[in-house]
Design an enzyme around this catalytic site. Sequence first.
Site, PDB file in Angstrom:
ATOM      1  CD  GLN A  92      -2.424  10.091   2.312  1.00  0.00           C
ATOM      2  OE1 GLN A  92      -1.307   9.765   2.710  1.00  0.00           O
ATOM      3  NE2 GLN A  92      -3.122  11.103   2.828  1.00  0.00           N
ATOM      4  CG  HIS A  94       2.012   6.430   0.507  1.00  0.00           C
ATOM      5  ND1 HIS A  94       1.952   7.795   0.687  1.00  0.00           N
ATOM      6  CD2 HIS A  94       1.250   5.886   1.490  1.00  0.00           C
ATOM      7  CE1 HIS A  94       1.196   8.053   1.743  1.00  0.00           C
ATOM      8  NE2 HIS A  94       0.770   6.912   2.247  1.00  0.00           N
ATOM      9  CD  GLU A 129       0.251   5.220   5.400  1.00  0.00           C
ATOM     10  OE1 GLU A 129       1.153   6.053   5.200  1.00  0.00           O
ATOM     11  OE2 GLU A 129      -0.948   5.524   5.464  1.00  0.00           O
ATOM     12  CG  HIS A 251      -4.319   4.887   1.940  1.00  0.00           C
ATOM     13  ND1 HIS A 251      -3.299   4.767   1.031  1.00  0.00           N
ATOM     14  CD2 HIS A 251      -3.821   5.642   2.955  1.00  0.00           C
ATOM     15  CE1 HIS A 251      -2.233   5.415   1.473  1.00  0.00           C
ATOM     16  NE2 HIS A 251      -2.528   5.948   2.646  1.00  0.00           N
ATOM     17  NE  ARG A 270      -1.821  15.992   0.285  1.00  0.00           N
ATOM     18  CZ  ARG A 270      -0.504  16.193   0.378  1.00  0.00           C
ATOM     19  NH1 ARG A 270       0.210  16.398  -0.720  1.00  0.00           N
ATOM     20  NH2 ARG A 270       0.091  16.178   1.559  1.00  0.00           N
TER      21      ARG A 270
END
Length: 383
Positions: A92, A94, A129, A251, A270
């Site tokens: 995935q 972001h 994240e 990642h 994804r």
Amino acid sequence: MDRLDNTVRPYAWGSTTAIPRLLGTEPTGEPQAEMWMGAHPGAPSRTARGTLVEVIDADPEKELGAPAVARFGPRLPFLLKLLAAGAPLSLQVHPDLDQAREGYADEERRGVPITAPHRNYKDANHKPELVCALTEFDGLCGFRDPVRAAGLLDGLGVDSLKPYVDLLHARPEDAALREVLTAVLTADPEDMARTVAETAAACDRLGGDYAPYAGIAHHYPGDPGVIAAMLLNHVRLQPGEALFLGAGVPHAYLDGLAVEIMANSDNVLRCGLTPKHVDVPELLRIVRFESRDAGILRPEAAPDGEEVYETPTDEFRLSRYVLPEGGATHDLTLDTAQILLCTAGGVRAGGHDLTPGTSVFVPAGEKAEVTGAGTLFRATVVV
């Protein structure tokens, strides 16, 4: 401060044993993938005063601190998790903040239901994240150099991979990575399934650096994400080591137990290793096609025994304290809200005894004295 009662999410990729082992409870036999700590509306932590969403909504400035509300608005800007991977998560990426805002506005304008399986943007926020290993932890993070990726693919001796090898050698980095990922994700499904099967057999036979991809293929037979995964850096974190995942960096997490913290968002594009929707054109718009090393982070020493995981984002700040037997009391009082999570030993925070896997919410300005012998993670914001 408020002791937190947290929800464990039973995603299929979750370990059946890692979180129960940390908590000292009996496994249920079902996967226990993520324990959420925070005020995400999907599974807010519960306190004696109500859910953490309700507590914050009742008086945001008192709970979060005026500087944090001025900077991030009247909500907790991060979500803290325990993550226990027993199988690979989806590959995935972001979006950055501008991409998230544009994508969310576009899908709202087109009337795409927020619960639709093909919806890409659940909110208008980005999702940087940080994942910090509690056990040995395997993951994929960022593109390999195209020449190294070509060497890995070529070493398998699979004829149907040769066009990807040639592209990786012949084109500049950005174009090479973009064209190969596009070709993999848009290939004929039957042809790709055969390529993945041959690749998996070769990985299994060769072992060594190929072993992780044999494991991935075992969980996702025929999935083009198996080939896409070989374009990325494989990394094995030791306990205490971490990875920061910024916007556009592909990642996946493969195996292990970790503390994870992120901006409070659900936006995920994804690339594979999933039965869920893969929006290839939107994915290609978001991915940053540049090679990089995995960028393993180790905590940096700060005053009073704090060890900080430095990142470029302000929505969260993660640090830890490794408290020795008979050590001094630490005053963790801040003018912003924080969540304290024990991951080893026993720690007393305020009037709460924390054992591994338990946590508390500390409102802004609340006295937060900590003693004991154990490991404590601290999540807050930067203002």
